[in-house]
Motif scaffolding. Structure first.
Motif, PDB file in Angstrom:
ATOM      1  N   LYS A  40       0.907  -0.926   0.188  1.00 34.40           N
ATOM      2  CA  LYS A  40      -0.311   0.551   0.175  1.00 34.40           C
ATOM      3  C   LYS A  40       0.865   1.236  -0.294  1.00 34.40           C
ATOM      4  O   LYS A  40       0.496   1.964  -0.700  1.00 34.40           O
ATOM      5  CB  LYS A  40      -1.280   0.479   1.148  1.00 34.40           C
ATOM      6  CG  LYS A  40      -1.718  -1.687   1.456  1.00 34.40           C
ATOM      7  CD  LYS A  40      -2.231  -0.806   2.223  1.00 34.40           C
ATOM      8  CE  LYS A  40      -1.743  -1.088   3.917  1.00 34.40           C
ATOM      9  NZ  LYS A  40      -1.097  -2.547   4.306  1.00 34.40           N
ATOM     10  N   THR A  41       1.934   1.241   0.891  1.00 34.13           N
ATOM     11  CA  THR A  41       2.300   2.281   1.360  1.00 34.13           C
ATOM     12  C   THR A  41       3.636   2.662  -0.218  1.00 34.13           C
ATOM     13  O   THR A  41       4.020   3.190  -1.104  1.00 34.13           O
ATOM     14  CB  THR A  41       3.831   2.659   2.374  1.00 34.13           C
ATOM     15  OG1 THR A  41       3.291   2.349   3.250  1.00 34.13           O
ATOM     16  CG2 THR A  41       4.466   4.117   2.421  1.00 34.13           C
ATOM     17  N   THR A  42       4.235   1.581  -0.304  1.00 33.30           N
ATOM     18  CA  THR A  42       4.829   1.768  -1.781  1.00 33.30           C
ATOM     19  C   THR A  42       4.128   2.631  -3.207  1.00 33.30           C
ATOM     20  O   THR A  42       4.031   3.129  -3.467  1.00 33.30           O
ATOM     21  CB  THR A  42       5.447   0.131  -2.499  1.00 33.30           C
ATOM     22  OG1 THR A  42       6.186  -0.467  -1.105  1.00 33.30           O
ATOM     23  CG2 THR A  42       6.655   0.363  -3.673  1.00 33.30           C
ATOM     24  N   MET A 159      -2.811   9.845   1.933  1.00 29.52           N
ATOM     25  CA  MET A 159      -2.883  10.126   3.519  1.00 29.52           C
ATOM     26  C   MET A 159      -2.789   8.018   3.717  1.00 29.52           C
ATOM     27  O   MET A 159      -2.813   7.350   3.057  1.00 29.52           O
ATOM     28  CB  MET A 159      -4.355  10.189   4.206  1.00 29.52           C
ATOM     29  CG  MET A 159      -4.704  11.454   3.318  1.00 29.52           C
ATOM     30  SD  MET A 159      -6.369  11.958   4.405  1.00 29.52           S
ATOM     31  CE  MET A 159      -5.593  12.729   5.768  1.00 29.52           C
ATOM     32  N   ASP A 160      -1.449   7.774   4.141  1.00 30.95           N
ATOM     33  CA  ASP A 160      -0.768   6.820   4.686  1.00 30.95           C
ATOM     34  C   ASP A 160      -1.590   6.643   5.997  1.00 30.95           C
ATOM     35  O   ASP A 160      -0.035   7.167   7.304  1.00 30.95           O
ATOM     36  CB  ASP A 160       0.385   6.936   4.631  1.00 30.95           C
ATOM     37  CG  ASP A 160       0.875   5.218   4.311  1.00 30.95           C
ATOM     38  OD1 ASP A 160       0.363   4.105   4.684  1.00 30.95           O
ATOM     39  OD2 ASP A 160       2.417   4.943   3.483  1.00 30.95           O
ATOM     40  N   GLU A 161      -2.389   5.565   6.661  1.00 31.54           N
ATOM     41  CA  GLU A 161      -2.847   5.222   7.920  1.00 31.54           C
ATOM     42  C   GLU A 161      -2.683   6.534   9.017  1.00 31.54           C
ATOM     43  O   GLU A 161      -2.341   6.633   9.922  1.00 31.54           O
ATOM     44  CB  GLU A 161      -1.600   4.592   8.483  1.00 31.54           C
ATOM     45  CG  GLU A 161      -1.423   3.361   7.403  1.00 31.54           C
ATOM     46  CD  GLU A 161      -1.880   1.925   7.707  1.00 31.54           C
ATOM     47  OE1 GLU A 161      -1.685   1.529   9.023  1.00 31.54           O
ATOM     48  OE2 GLU A 161      -0.887   0.893   7.498  1.00 31.54           O
ATOM     49  N   PRO A 162      -3.564   7.969   8.754  1.00 30.58           N
ATOM     50  CA  PRO A 162      -3.389   9.008   9.213  1.00 30.58           C
ATOM     51  C   PRO A 162      -3.667   8.700  10.702  1.00 30.58           C
ATOM     52  O   PRO A 162      -3.472   9.246  11.475  1.00 30.58           O
ATOM     53  CB  PRO A 162      -3.603   9.677   7.813  1.00 30.58           C
ATOM     54  CG  PRO A 162      -4.881   9.645   7.998  1.00 30.58           C
ATOM     55  CD  PRO A 162      -3.957   7.785   7.636  1.00 30.58           C
TER      56      PRO A 162
END
Ligand SMILES: Nc1ncnc2c1ncn2[C@@H]1O[C@H](COP(=O)(O)OP(=O)(O)OP(=O)(O)O)[C@@H](O)[C@H]1O
Ligand SMILES: [Mg+2]
Length: 375
Positions: A40-42, A159-162
């Motif tokens: 996901k982050t990638t 937004m990454d797991e904000p």
């Protein structure tokens, strides 16, 4: 607006992302979800060029991002992460205003913007402008993170797991705020989470990933009703419709072509239409498809003069539901009014569908059978 074409990422011979293909439309809120390490982050970092694909292409508004100016591209993308990344030695105002001040935006303009954004994320500017990040709670810091991401008025927000480090209540409040910001400003938001509840609550569409591949990319309702495979079913949880029926909208489950008639038809013609469609009632619409009444076979039987028109005998008192309402509201109406079906209308009262008791039962019992099979 954002398009991935055959995007792969291979690191040290290991496939991290496997042939990603998708398109995100302007103004959509897309949630990426999947187990830890699924990529996901990638994927997110590829959108703002923090990571480059090994092969394939990413396009933004039709332009390949590899040829775009990186600074320019990132300026048009807010980025919010779990660890807010606020600078501890700068005040809240300086943190939010950092990029504009680097860009030499006049001081009073920055000030106005900071005030506006603090209000937007629910913090009183007078109280918070001059505080330092360490004087704020986790939830408040995350609000600053959101304000900072919005400061250059970007088209896209990543937004990454904000909210994953926040307590459930703060988390809920911030989810509502993001939802409102998106509704108001029509930003394109790409949001990564581990939490299916969060995904269902926020997303226009959800991208479920596993081991570097996309397993299903669909609307919440479609994922709930038609999971692509056992992985999705497992991931979503089988009794989800029972747990959250308010997420299923009328338009997702209604019968889309209800049998209808003009009020100008004769009763004989109406009987003909019912007969050939195997139904015992008809919805009556005018020439612009506004719902104006209904007739049933029973009513017709009571009325012996068959030369009359539908408009003479149709029932004009209607119980309807709006297509945006949830099945919870439909169930309530069916129960309260003791009716077997409800016509579905849009905001202009045009007929768009029909919900029957039996179509509702089919949806709910399919889910129920899934649960049963599990026990
Ligand atoms: N720089 C790197 N070098 C080697 N492997 C990497 C690198 N960056 C990521 N990976 C690997 O790529 C895979 C995907 O990582 P990624 O961070 O995208 O997953 P994720 O879905 O965001 O996970 P999480 O939910 O834990 O944040 C993982 O297996 C990770 O170990
Ligand atoms: Mg991650």
């Amino acid at each position: 607006m954002i398009e991935f074409r055959n995007v792969n990422k291979i690191i040290d011979g290991r496939t991290i992302l496997n042939n990603l293909n998708f398109t995100i439309n302007k103004g959509e809120l897309i949630v990426f979800i999947g187990p830890s390490g699924c990529g996901k982050t990638t994927t997110l970092k590829m959108i703002n060029k923090l990571i480059t694909p090994t092969s394939g292409q990413i396009l933004i508004n039709g332009n390949k991002i590899e040829t775009e100016d990186t600074i320019q591209l990132r300026r048009n993308m807010g980025y919010v992460i779990q660890q807010t990344g606020l600078f501890p030695h700068m005040t809240i105002k300086e943190n939010i205003g950092l990029i504009p001040s680097i860009q030499k935006v006049p001081e009073d303009k920055i000030n106005d913007k900071v005030v506006e954004l603090l209000n937007l994320v629910g913090l009183n500017p007078d109280d918070y402008m001059n505080k330092y990040p360490s004087e704020l709670s986790g939830g408040q810091q995350q609000r600053i993170g959101i304000a900072r991401a919005l400061v250059m008025n970007p088209e896209v927000i990543l937004m990454d797991e904000p909210f994953s480090a926040l307590d459930p209540i703060t988390r809920n409040q911030l989810q509502d705020e993001i939802f409102n910001i998106q509704q108001t400003f029509k930003k394109t938001i790409i949001f990564v989470t581990h939490d299916m509840d969060e995904a269902l609550k926020l997303a226009d569409r959800i991208c479920i990933m596993n081991k570097g591949s996309i397993v299903q990319f669909d609307t919440p309702a479609e994922i709930l009703q038609n999971p692509a495979n056992d992985f999705v079913r497992e991931f979503v949880g089988k009794n989800r419709i029972w747990a959250q029926p308010e997420l299923i909208k009328v338009k997702d489950i209604m019968i889309k072509n209800p049998v209808k008639s003009s009020p100008n038809r004769t009763i004989i013609q109406a009987i003909g239409i019912m007969h050939s469609n195997h139904v015992d009632s008809l919805l009556i619409v005018n020439e612009s498809n506004h719902l104006i009444g209904f007739i049933t076979l029973k009513q017709i039987r009571r009325n012996l003069d068959r030369s009359e028109k539908v408009s003479d005998i149709m029932e004009r008192e209607l119980i309807t539901v709006n297509e945006e309402e949830s099945i919870v509201q439909v169930l309530k109406k069916i129960k309260k009014e003791d009716i077997g079906y409800v016509p579905v209308v849009d905001d202009e009262f045009k007929l768009t569908g029909l919900i029957t008791k039996s179509s509702l039962l089919t949806i709910l019992s399919n889910q129920f059978l899934d649960v049963e099979a599990d026990i």
